[in-house]
Structures are given as C-alpha cells and as structure tokens.
Design a protein around this motif. Structure first.
Motif, PDB file in Angstrom:
ATOM      1  N   LEU A 193     -30.336  21.167  -5.247  1.00 46.05           N
ATOM      2  CA  LEU A 193     -30.477  22.532  -4.729  1.00 46.05           C
ATOM      3  C   LEU A 193     -31.785  22.684  -3.947  1.00 46.05           C
ATOM      4  O   LEU A 193     -31.812  23.299  -2.881  1.00 46.05           O
ATOM      5  CB  LEU A 193     -30.393  23.549  -5.864  1.00 46.05           C
ATOM      6  CG  LEU A 193     -30.533  25.014  -5.458  1.00 46.05           C
ATOM      7  CD1 LEU A 193     -29.460  25.426  -4.444  1.00 46.05           C
ATOM      8  CD2 LEU A 193     -30.475  25.913  -6.699  1.00 46.05           C
ATOM      9  N   GLU A 194     -32.863  22.107  -4.465  1.00 38.26           N
ATOM     10  CA  GLU A 194     -34.142  22.167  -3.743  1.00 38.26           C
ATOM     11  C   GLU A 194     -34.017  21.490  -2.378  1.00 38.26           C
ATOM     12  O   GLU A 194     -34.533  21.990  -1.378  1.00 38.26           O
ATOM     13  CB  GLU A 194     -35.254  21.511  -4.565  1.00 38.26           C
ATOM     14  CG  GLU A 194     -35.674  22.331  -5.772  1.00 38.26           C
ATOM     15  CD  GLU A 194     -36.659  21.591  -6.664  1.00 38.26           C
ATOM     16  OE1 GLU A 194     -37.266  20.593  -6.219  1.00 38.26           O
ATOM     17  OE2 GLU A 194     -36.803  22.020  -7.826  1.00 38.26           O
ATOM     18  N   GLU A 195     -33.318  20.352  -2.342  1.00 36.90           N
ATOM     19  CA  GLU A 195     -33.093  19.648  -1.074  1.00 36.90           C
ATOM     20  C   GLU A 195     -32.249  20.506  -0.127  1.00 36.90           C
ATOM     21  O   GLU A 195     -32.513  20.575   1.075  1.00 36.90           O
ATOM     22  CB  GLU A 195     -32.416  18.296  -1.326  1.00 36.90           C
ATOM     23  CG  GLU A 195     -32.085  17.529  -0.062  1.00 36.90           C
ATOM     24  CD  GLU A 195     -33.303  17.100   0.736  1.00 36.90           C
ATOM     25  OE1 GLU A 195     -33.159  16.912   1.957  1.00 36.90           O
ATOM     26  OE2 GLU A 195     -34.404  16.956   0.162  1.00 36.90           O
ATOM     27  N   PHE A 196     -31.237  21.173  -0.679  1.00 33.02           N
ATOM     28  CA  PHE A 196     -30.403  22.073   0.127  1.00 33.02           C
ATOM     29  C   PHE A 196     -31.264  23.160   0.759  1.00 33.02           C
ATOM     30  O   PHE A 196     -31.152  23.428   1.955  1.00 33.02           O
ATOM     31  CB  PHE A 196     -29.316  22.703  -0.754  1.00 33.02           C
ATOM     32  CG  PHE A 196     -28.555  23.799  -0.062  1.00 33.02           C
ATOM     33  CD1 PHE A 196     -27.549  23.508   0.847  1.00 33.02           C
ATOM     34  CD2 PHE A 196     -28.840  25.137  -0.320  1.00 33.02           C
ATOM     35  CE1 PHE A 196     -26.842  24.527   1.484  1.00 33.02           C
ATOM     36  CE2 PHE A 196     -28.144  26.159   0.310  1.00 33.02           C
ATOM     37  CZ  PHE A 196     -27.146  25.845   1.218  1.00 33.02           C
ATOM     38  N   TRP A 197     -32.146  23.787  -0.037  1.00 33.49           N
ATOM     39  CA  TRP A 197     -32.982  24.870   0.504  1.00 33.49           C
ATOM     40  C   TRP A 197     -33.952  24.344   1.555  1.00 33.49           C
ATOM     41  O   TRP A 197     -34.208  25.014   2.562  1.00 33.49           O
ATOM     42  CB  TRP A 197     -33.727  25.591  -0.603  1.00 33.49           C
ATOM     43  CG  TRP A 197     -32.855  26.480  -1.438  1.00 33.49           C
ATOM     44  CD1 TRP A 197     -32.790  26.519  -2.801  1.00 33.49           C
ATOM     45  CD2 TRP A 197     -31.918  27.476  -0.986  1.00 33.49           C
ATOM     46  NE1 TRP A 197     -31.860  27.458  -3.211  1.00 33.49           N
ATOM     47  CE2 TRP A 197     -31.317  28.054  -2.126  1.00 33.49           C
ATOM     48  CE3 TRP A 197     -31.516  27.917   0.271  1.00 33.49           C
ATOM     49  CZ2 TRP A 197     -30.350  29.058  -2.036  1.00 33.49           C
ATOM     50  CZ3 TRP A 197     -30.544  28.914   0.366  1.00 33.49           C
ATOM     51  CH2 TRP A 197     -29.990  29.463  -0.781  1.00 33.49           C
ATOM     52  N   PHE A 201     -35.168  24.274   7.316  1.00 34.72           N
ATOM     53  CA  PHE A 201     -35.400  23.513   8.543  1.00 34.72           C
ATOM     54  C   PHE A 201     -34.398  23.909   9.621  1.00 34.72           C
ATOM     55  O   PHE A 201     -34.772  24.224  10.755  1.00 34.72           O
ATOM     56  CB  PHE A 201     -35.293  22.010   8.241  1.00 34.72           C
ATOM     57  CG  PHE A 201     -35.360  21.149   9.470  1.00 34.72           C
ATOM     58  CD1 PHE A 201     -36.591  20.796  10.007  1.00 34.72           C
ATOM     59  CD2 PHE A 201     -34.204  20.706  10.090  1.00 34.72           C
ATOM     60  CE1 PHE A 201     -36.650  20.004  11.150  1.00 34.72           C
ATOM     61  CE2 PHE A 201     -34.265  19.916  11.236  1.00 34.72           C
ATOM     62  CZ  PHE A 201     -35.491  19.566  11.764  1.00 34.72           C
ATOM     63  N   LEU A 202     -33.109  23.904   9.253  1.00 31.12           N
ATOM     64  CA  LEU A 202     -32.067  24.253  10.230  1.00 31.12           C
ATOM     65  C   LEU A 202     -32.187  25.699  10.702  1.00 31.12           C
ATOM     66  O   LEU A 202     -32.043  25.977  11.897  1.00 31.12           O
ATOM     67  CB  LEU A 202     -30.680  24.009   9.629  1.00 31.12           C
ATOM     68  CG  LEU A 202     -30.298  22.550   9.416  1.00 31.12           C
ATOM     69  CD1 LEU A 202     -28.996  22.457   8.641  1.00 31.12           C
ATOM     70  CD2 LEU A 202     -30.216  21.814  10.732  1.00 31.12           C
ATOM     71  N   ALA A 203     -32.436  26.615   9.767  1.00 28.70           N
ATOM     72  CA  ALA A 203     -32.535  28.030  10.128  1.00 28.70           C
ATOM     73  C   ALA A 203     -33.676  28.266  11.109  1.00 28.70           C
ATOM     74  O   ALA A 203     -33.536  29.025  12.074  1.00 28.70           O
ATOM     75  CB  ALA A 203     -32.712  28.877   8.873  1.00 28.70           C
ATOM     76  N   GLU A 204     -34.815  27.592  10.880  1.00 26.27           N
ATOM     77  CA  GLU A 204     -35.952  27.731  11.800  1.00 26.27           C
ATOM     78  C   GLU A 204     -35.596  27.227  13.194  1.00 26.27           C
ATOM     79  O   GLU A 204     -35.894  27.882  14.192  1.00 26.27           O
ATOM     80  CB  GLU A 204     -37.157  26.940  11.279  1.00 26.27           C
ATOM     81  CG  GLU A 204     -37.839  27.568  10.093  1.00 26.27           C
ATOM     82  CD  GLU A 204     -38.942  26.670   9.523  1.00 26.27           C
ATOM     83  OE1 GLU A 204     -39.387  25.718  10.222  1.00 26.27           O
ATOM     84  OE2 GLU A 204     -39.330  26.908   8.370  1.00 26.27           O
TER      85      GLU A 204
END
Length: 113
Positions: free
Chosen positions: A87-91, A96-99
C-alpha cells in the motif's frame, strides 16, 4: 462509469482495496458496498472477490473465517505487514503519477503544446 474510468480503475483497484483494508478488516461485500458508497457505483462484486483472491495469493492479507448469521462463514480480510508495504508503494506511485499528470494538465491549460 465510462470505459476510460473502467480502464483506469483496473490499474488502481488493488491499491484502493488495500487502502480500505488499512482502515479496518472487512469481507468482500463490505468492501464493495463501501466503494459504491464512495462513488464507484458500477463496481461489480465479482471484480472485488477476484481481486481479494489475488491479494490473498500474493500474501498481502490475512484471512479469517467468521461465522455469519446467514449462510456460510465469511472470509474477513485483514491487511498484514506485506500488504501495508504494498500500500505504501501504491501511494508513492500514485503521488508520482498524479504530480506528473497535473504538470501535463497545467502545461496544457497554459497554452503549451
């Protein structure tokens, strides 16, 4: 949901379900109902159950069979340490992608090409 939303959801649903389980243990129908309440109205229960089988096989959750008032025992899923790491990796990936996507959108609205 449109087809674009469906495709994006396919890529992120595991992280979304892990985030739900990070809040508290739950069984499949509870997870589906919570996500529907949060706006994922077209989410099919079978999709969540198939995903739960996969995260169980990956060792991201612990499973306990809990007696049910109606019918067979329910499988209650609890996020374990490996699941929390996932989950931490997902966030991190999501951030990164959202930015980057936001930068592209901002660049596009500023008249860039």
């Amino acid at each position: 949901m449109g087809s674009q939303m469906t495709e994006m959801l396919k890529g992120t649903l595991e992280g979304i379900v892990l985030a739900v389980l990070a809040a508290r243990p739950a069984y499949g129908y509870e997870i589906t109902a919570q996500l529907r309440d949060q706006g994922f109205s077209d989410l099919v229960e079978g999709t969540v159950y198939a995903l739960l089988v996969r995260v169980e096989q990956k060792g991201l959750v612990d499973v306990a069979k809990v007696p049910s008032e109606k019918g067979p025992p329910r499988k209650v899923y609890t996020l374990n340490a490996q699941g929390r790491e996932q989950l931490e990796e997902f966030w991190r990936t999501w951030s990164f992608l959202a930015e980057r996507i936001d930068q592209l959108r901002t660049h596009d609205t500023e008249g860039g090409s």
